[in-house]
Design an enzyme around this catalytic site. Sequence first.
Site, PDB file in Angstrom:
ATOM      1  N   GLY A   1     -13.390   5.064  -6.779  1.00 46.78           N
ATOM      2  CA  GLY A   1     -13.935   3.953  -7.552  1.00 46.78           C
ATOM      3  C   GLY A   1     -12.848   3.101  -8.160  1.00 46.78           C
TER       4      GLY A   1
ATOM      5  N   GLY B   1      -4.272  -2.107  -6.067  1.00 43.83           N
ATOM      6  CA  GLY B   1      -3.516  -3.358  -6.230  1.00 43.83           C
ATOM      7  C   GLY B   1      -3.691  -3.932  -7.629  1.00 43.83           C
ATOM      8  CG  ASP B   2      -7.493  -4.968  -8.857  1.00 43.54           C
ATOM      9  OD1 ASP B   2      -7.032  -6.008  -8.349  1.00 43.54           O
ATOM     10  OD2 ASP B   2      -8.610  -4.508  -8.564  1.00 43.54           O
TER      11      ASP B   2
ATOM     12  N   GLY C   1       0.823  -1.208   0.000  1.00 41.59           N
ATOM     13  CA  GLY C   1       0.000   0.000   0.000  1.00 41.59           C
ATOM     14  C   GLY C   1       0.857   1.258   0.000  1.00 41.59           C
TER      15      GLY C   1
ATOM     16  CG  ASP D   1     -11.763   4.349  -3.385  1.00 41.67           C
ATOM     17  OD1 ASP D   1     -11.367   3.471  -2.579  1.00 41.67           O
ATOM     18  OD2 ASP D   1     -12.687   4.166  -4.198  1.00 41.67           O
TER      19      ASP D   1
ATOM     20  CB  THR E   1     -11.416   0.780  -4.554  1.00 46.99           C
ATOM     21  OG1 THR E   1     -12.014   0.997  -3.290  1.00 46.99           O
ATOM     22  CG2 THR E   1     -12.069  -0.420  -5.235  1.00 46.99           C
TER      23      THR E   1
ATOM     24  CB  SER F   1      -9.431   4.991  -9.733  1.00 44.31           C
ATOM     25  OG  SER F   1      -9.064   3.617  -9.659  1.00 44.31           O
TER      26      SER F   1
HETATM   27  O1  RIB Z   1      -9.555  -4.904  -6.004  1.00 43.04           O
HETATM   28  C1  RIB Z   1     -10.714  -4.108  -5.946  1.00 43.04           C
HETATM   29  C2  RIB Z   1     -11.922  -4.919  -6.290  1.00 43.04           C
HETATM   30  O2  RIB Z   1     -12.116  -5.911  -5.303  1.00 43.04           O
HETATM   31  C3  RIB Z   1     -13.206  -4.150  -6.322  1.00 43.04           C
HETATM   32  O3  RIB Z   1     -13.469  -3.547  -7.567  1.00 43.04           O
HETATM   33  C4  RIB Z   1     -14.242  -5.174  -5.901  1.00 43.04           C
HETATM   34  O4  RIB Z   1     -15.109  -5.539  -6.919  1.00 43.04           O
HETATM   35  C5  RIB Z   1     -13.447  -6.352  -5.390  1.00 43.04           C
HETATM   36  O5  RIB Z   1     -13.446  -7.379  -6.288  1.00 43.04           O
END
Ligand code: RIB
Length: 316
Positions: A290, A254-255, A225, A249, A251, A294
Amino acid sequence: MSDQRCRILIVGSVNMDLVLQVERVPGTGENLIGSSYSYISGGKGANQAVAAARLGMDVTFVGRTGNDAHGQKLIHGLNREGISTELMIQDPDNPSGLAVIMVEPSGQNRILVYPGSNMAIREEEVERAFKHTYDAVIMNLEISDRIIGFVCGLAKNKGIPVVLDAGPVRTFDLSLCPGLKVLSPNESEAAALSGLPCTNPDEAVKAAARLADISNAGYVVIKLGAEGAVLWRNGKSAFFPAYTVEAVDATAAGDAFTSGLTSKYLETGDMDRAIRYANAVGALAVTRLGAQPSLPSAAEVAAFLEHQDNHYDNTG
Ligand code: RIB
């Protein structure tokens, strides 16, 4: 003219995210008032696909939504990014995956996922995708163990490197995925998979070493992080501090990191450069609300890095 972009196959999850902005997350038995909510396209696999496409990769996505309004919106969003969704299924028996996400003003979040159709991906859907070849396969743990193991087997047979983003937090038998190129959990995922604490870079080095032993992955990259990332490679560790940004945010950070890492590694073959780049992609994702909205484009990442000259001795 031939398309020189790297070809990526993502077998993964796609969720509709119900995002609530809250002053603080409620404790047990507490009922609090939030300040806003919105439905935003997400799901780890879909986020990784969108991030990869915006970074310039040619992306094929295999996954399932429900045969419902969320599913249509989610697939439409992927198509808009130029992602190939021809092999996706709209499942008549299971609803689309749903994530409830609470975001605090600090940008920290709590996420609860109902996987729905994501757990119903079948072997034959994946087999169809493997009629083509790819430069890499990206997966995460939001789909069934059976499919993850199956995809790893197909990729191994074809000599295609696999990057496994080990989210969300859960136990998983890493022996299902022999020959991983990259295993990349965050702190809590690394702790769950290694059985070791992982709350700071020193602990992350130990957890990464354990995960390398268990998985035999070429590289273990633990995302920490706001602190950065730890790399474990050939019995040695390296630490890559994060860029400092104003967090809105976390969210999908990591992806974004996983797709950034994959794209730069395929381009250069240099894992250090790939992690530095991934840190930038992840940092930018934290600055916006979001999941998919993002995720930055390659041009945005380049512009960001231009102003970060001294962050690493050799940004590359
Ligand atoms: O890594 C973030 C994601 O984790 C979100 O978009 C949510 O859908 C969960 O799968």
